[in-house]
Design an enzyme around this catalytic site. Structure first.
Site, PDB file in Angstrom:
ATOM      1  N   GLY A 299       0.801  -1.215   0.000  1.00 26.74           N
ATOM      2  CA  GLY A 299       0.000   0.000   0.000  1.00 26.74           C
ATOM      3  C   GLY A 299       0.835   1.266   0.000  1.00 26.74           C
ATOM      4  O   GLY A 299       1.991   1.289  -0.414  1.00 26.74           O
TER       5      GLY A 299
ATOM      6  N   ASP B 181      -5.456  -8.245  -6.149  1.00 24.55           N
ATOM      7  CA  ASP B 181      -5.060  -8.023  -4.769  1.00 24.55           C
ATOM      8  C   ASP B 181      -3.928  -7.004  -4.721  1.00 24.55           C
ATOM      9  O   ASP B 181      -2.875  -7.207  -5.335  1.00 24.55           O
ATOM     10  CB  ASP B 181      -4.612  -9.344  -4.122  1.00 24.55           C
ATOM     11  N   LEU B 182      -4.111  -5.927  -4.007  1.00 16.19           N
ATOM     12  CA  LEU B 182      -3.170  -4.816  -3.990  1.00 16.19           C
ATOM     13  C   LEU B 182      -1.768  -5.267  -3.605  1.00 16.19           C
ATOM     14  O   LEU B 182      -1.560  -5.806  -2.523  1.00 16.19           O
ATOM     15  CB  LEU B 182      -3.661  -3.732  -3.021  1.00 16.19           C
ATOM     16  N   ASP B 183      -0.818  -5.038  -4.512  1.00 16.93           N
ATOM     17  CA  ASP B 183       0.606  -5.320  -4.287  1.00 16.93           C
ATOM     18  C   ASP B 183       0.877  -6.786  -3.950  1.00 16.93           C
ATOM     19  O   ASP B 183       1.849  -7.105  -3.264  1.00 16.93           O
ATOM     20  CB  ASP B 183       1.167  -4.423  -3.173  1.00 16.93           C
ATOM     21  N   GLU B 184       0.036  -7.681  -4.445  1.00 19.16           N
ATOM     22  CA  GLU B 184       0.223  -9.101  -4.150  1.00 19.16           C
ATOM     23  C   GLU B 184       0.327  -9.951  -5.414  1.00 19.16           C
ATOM     24  O   GLU B 184       0.227 -11.174  -5.359  1.00 19.16           O
ATOM     25  CB  GLU B 184      -0.911  -9.617  -3.249  1.00 19.16           C
TER      26      GLU B 184
END
Length: 278
Positions: free
Chosen positions: A195, A220-223
């Site tokens: 994030g 999925d954020l930054d995944e």
């Protein structure tokens, strides 16, 4: 020399390397480099082969298809430059690095356009004679803003979209249009500090190393699947802003390295990780 890159992903079984290389041999082609890997947990076979020579593409692929498992993923490409669109916001360091590499033919890609939600980087981009599009997001819904971006992307039809510090979260529907084709540079050694403001989080946590991660973007954020990472040492004397300043050089090198791997067909995505032949 007319070179080609063949990538194959399929369930593992006995004799795959022999079968594949025998087809290449029978077409009187010359293997320059070959890499293979078996992912044992899921019994998956990955192979990347560079070869040279002239042949009928369709007949070659059909023969490979006939001898490989039915679920095989076969990709054959010439060793040509990819077309990419770079998306950025206000930070210049990653974009400028890509523009310079592009100018001196060190990117193995054609930057066909730069898209931003601000005009800050337009003057920089114009120095390299690359089209710049400021798609303002002020007072607009994310979906409405992305629709204009999609129209531009449809116009240029890039092989990949590179987020060079594009500081807006993309919608799941946008990401779904370009599976494993959006590459992001995140200013953290993921999975730590996902994030916003990772350098501030790293400073507050008192970490001794900071880093950067290039990854494919998923919902999925930054995944998303990680392509490349690197770190540098810091200590208690470094402020959050000093960490951010030091981290910019890491971000540039990690992004450039990840793009080199992807553009050279050295990266396989399997589940939520990558197999990389470096």
């Amino acid at each position: 020399m007319n070179t080609h890159i063949l990538t194959i992903h399929c369930p593992d079984e006995r004799g795959l390397i022999y079968k594949i290389t025998n087809v290449i041999f029978n077409y009187n082609l010359n293997i320059i480099r070959n890499d293979e890997f078996v992912e044992k947990d899921f019994n998956q076979f990955f192979m990347r082969t560079e070869f040279s020579g002239e042949f009928q593409n369709d007949a070659f692929i059909n023969e490979l298809t006939s001898i490989l498992p039915a679920t095989s993923k076969i990709k054959l490409t010439s060793n040509h430059k990819k077309n990419i669109v770079v998306m950025a916001t206000k930070e210049y360091h990653c974009l400028s690095d890509l523009l310079v590499r592009h100018k001196f033919n060190d990117l193995h890609a054609n930057i066909v356009a730069v898209i931003s939600n601000h005009s800050v980087l337009e003057e920089l981009t114009s120095k390299f004679d690359i089209p710049y599009y400021n798609v303002d997001s002020t007072g607009r819904s994310r979906e409405d803003h992305e629709e204009d971006i999609i129209k531009l992307l449809d116009k240029f039809n890039p092989d990949f979209i590179v987020l060079a510090k594009y500081m807006k979260i993309l919608s799941p529907s946008f990401i779904a249009r370009y599976p494993n084709r959006i590459i992001n540079i995140h200013h953290s050694f993921l999975p730590a500090f996902v994030g916003a403001k990772p350098y501030h989080k790293a400073y507050e946590r008192g970490v001794k190393i900071i880093g950067a991660t290039a990854h494919f973007v998923n919902e999925d954020l930054d995944e998303g699947p990680i392509i490349a990472q690197s770190v540098i040492a810091v200590d208690h004397t470094d402020s959050a802003s000093e960490m951010a300043q030091a981290g910019r050089d890491v971000e540039k090198s990690v992004l450039a390295n990840s793009l080199k791997l992807v553009f050279n067909e050295q990266v396989f995505v399997f589940r939520n990780k990558t197999i990389i032949f470096d």
